[in-house]
Design an enzyme around this catalytic site. Structure first.
Site, PDB file in Angstrom:
ATOM      1  N   GLY A   9       5.610  -6.757  -1.172  1.00 54.32           N
ATOM      2  CA  GLY A   9       6.608  -5.717  -1.372  1.00 54.32           C
ATOM      3  C   GLY A   9       6.411  -4.678  -0.290  1.00 54.32           C
ATOM      4  O   GLY A   9       5.433  -4.737   0.467  1.00 54.32           O
ATOM      5  N   ASP A  12       4.026   1.481  -0.811  1.00 54.13           N
ATOM      6  CA  ASP A  12       4.207   2.334  -1.993  1.00 54.13           C
ATOM      7  C   ASP A  12       4.674   1.588  -3.233  1.00 54.13           C
ATOM      8  O   ASP A  12       5.142   2.220  -4.176  1.00 54.13           O
ATOM      9  CB  ASP A  12       5.195   3.480  -1.697  1.00 54.13           C
ATOM     10  CG  ASP A  12       4.517   4.682  -1.075  1.00 54.13           C
ATOM     11  OD1 ASP A  12       3.276   4.684  -1.005  1.00 54.13           O
ATOM     12  OD2 ASP A  12       5.223   5.607  -0.655  1.00 54.13           O
ATOM     13  N   CYS A  13       4.560   0.260  -3.247  1.00 56.62           N
ATOM     14  CA  CYS A  13       4.986  -0.470  -4.442  1.00 56.62           C
ATOM     15  C   CYS A  13       3.801  -0.866  -5.323  1.00 56.62           C
ATOM     16  O   CYS A  13       3.975  -1.603  -6.307  1.00 56.62           O
ATOM     17  CB  CYS A  13       5.815  -1.695  -4.072  1.00 56.62           C
ATOM     18  SG  CYS A  13       4.869  -3.027  -3.304  1.00 56.62           S
ATOM     19  N   GLY A  14       2.602  -0.398  -4.999  1.00 58.54           N
ATOM     20  CA  GLY A  14       1.455  -0.595  -5.877  1.00 58.54           C
ATOM     21  C   GLY A  14       0.657  -1.855  -5.639  1.00 58.54           C
ATOM     22  O   GLY A  14      -0.012  -2.350  -6.559  1.00 58.54           O
ATOM     23  N   SER A  16      -2.165  -2.446  -3.807  1.00 54.93           N
ATOM     24  CA  SER A  16      -3.610  -2.281  -3.948  1.00 54.93           C
ATOM     25  C   SER A  16      -3.995  -1.991  -5.390  1.00 54.93           C
ATOM     26  O   SER A  16      -5.041  -2.449  -5.866  1.00 54.93           O
ATOM     27  CB  SER A  16      -4.110  -1.162  -3.024  1.00 54.93           C
ATOM     28  OG  SER A  16      -3.911  -1.509  -1.667  1.00 54.93           O
ATOM     29  N   ASP A  86      -6.725  -8.026  -0.156  1.00 54.50           N
ATOM     30  CA  ASP A  86      -5.787  -6.920   0.041  1.00 54.50           C
ATOM     31  C   ASP A  86      -5.518  -6.727   1.534  1.00 54.50           C
ATOM     32  O   ASP A  86      -6.314  -7.137   2.374  1.00 54.50           O
ATOM     33  CB  ASP A  86      -6.355  -5.639  -0.566  1.00 54.50           C
ATOM     34  CG  ASP A  86      -5.276  -4.575  -0.774  1.00 54.50           C
ATOM     35  OD1 ASP A  86      -4.102  -4.948  -0.997  1.00 54.50           O
ATOM     36  OD2 ASP A  86      -5.614  -3.374  -0.735  1.00 54.50           O
ATOM     37  N   GLU A  87      -4.383  -6.088   1.840  1.00 54.61           N
ATOM     38  CA  GLU A  87      -3.954  -5.892   3.232  1.00 54.61           C
ATOM     39  C   GLU A  87      -3.911  -7.224   3.965  1.00 54.61           C
ATOM     40  O   GLU A  87      -4.274  -7.332   5.148  1.00 54.61           O
ATOM     41  CB  GLU A  87      -4.877  -4.904   3.963  1.00 54.61           C
ATOM     42  CG  GLU A  87      -5.065  -3.569   3.277  1.00 54.61           C
ATOM     43  CD  GLU A  87      -3.798  -2.720   3.218  1.00 54.61           C
ATOM     44  OE1 GLU A  87      -2.779  -3.114   3.821  1.00 54.61           O
ATOM     45  OE2 GLU A  87      -3.824  -1.660   2.561  1.00 54.61           O
TER      46      GLU A  87
END
Length: 223
Positions: A9, A12-14, A16, A86-87
């Site tokens: 996404g 800022d869509c959460g 992490s 993540d990332e």
């Protein structure tokens, strides 16, 4: 059977936050896993959420062979049922290939979290490979908003509040909130709808021009 699942996404869509929640849920269920990240906004080897949550993670770099690393840990007696990545947009295609091999040959679940496109609206190489190889792609349901109130779908890089479309694909920064200011020359990121990304109309530019809805074709307002 294990799976390679890509959760994606815009900023800022959460992502992490969900990555950390996924780790918590898996551990609560009696499974053991390993957290991986690359170029976290904090600058440290952690998975960090803007809500203030964070956990230590293994930093992935170009020289790290994920297959060899995990096999060595397993051989040393460590139990690894799953990986939280993540990332993952910053992972190389080779890393993604290694993750797929871990899923297929060692039956380790891989949960990858990342954005699809950069500030130029071009796919990250890691994200492209994840789309090509993932067993399943999940679009996160939390929908960030552009400053105009429409659903934000594009990631914009800004310097001094102005949208830029040139430069290195990877420059670590953080997103700008409604009331935040960023010093001139400092890199930040903002999520925009497609229209305002195309017009390079950031929140700061819209506020400066007092025109949240600029005229098309570059026309000037009538006097």
């Amino acid at each position: 059977m294990a799976d390679l699942i890509f959760f994606t996404g815009p900023m800022d869509c959460g992502k992490s936050t969900l990555a950390l929640q996924m780790d918590h849920t898996q551990r609560t269920g009696g499974r053991l896993g390993l957290l991986l990240t690359r170029e976290d906004r904090s600058g440290a080897a952690v998975i960090s959420s803007r809500l203030g949550l964070q956990e230590t993670a293994l930093e992935v770099n170009d020289d790290l062979d994920l297959w060899t690393t995990i096999v060595r840990r397993l051989t040393a007696g460590e139990r690894i049922d799953y990986l939280i990545c993540d990332e993952s947009q910053f992972f190389t295609p080779a890393h993604v290939d290694q993750l797929a091999r871990l899923v297929d040959e060692l039956r380790i679940d891989v949960f990858a979290f990342g954005i699809l496109t950069d500030f130029r609206t071009e796919l990250f190489p890691g994200s492209r490979r994840l789309v090509e190889l993932a067993d399943r792609i999940e679009t996160l349901q939390v929908q960030p908003l552009c400053w105009c109130g429409q659903r934000a779908t594009h990631n914009a890089r800004t310097i001094g509040g102005r949208v830029i479309t040139e430069g290195s694909q990877v420059v670590v920064g953080d997103t700008v909130g409604v009331d935040d200011t960023v010093p001139a020359g400092e890199v930040a990121y903002e999520v925009l709808c497609r229209r305002h990304h195309r017009l390079r109309m950031s929140r700061a530019v819209a506020q400066a021009t007092l025109s949240p809805d600029p005229l098309p074709f570059g026309q000037e307002p009538l006097s």
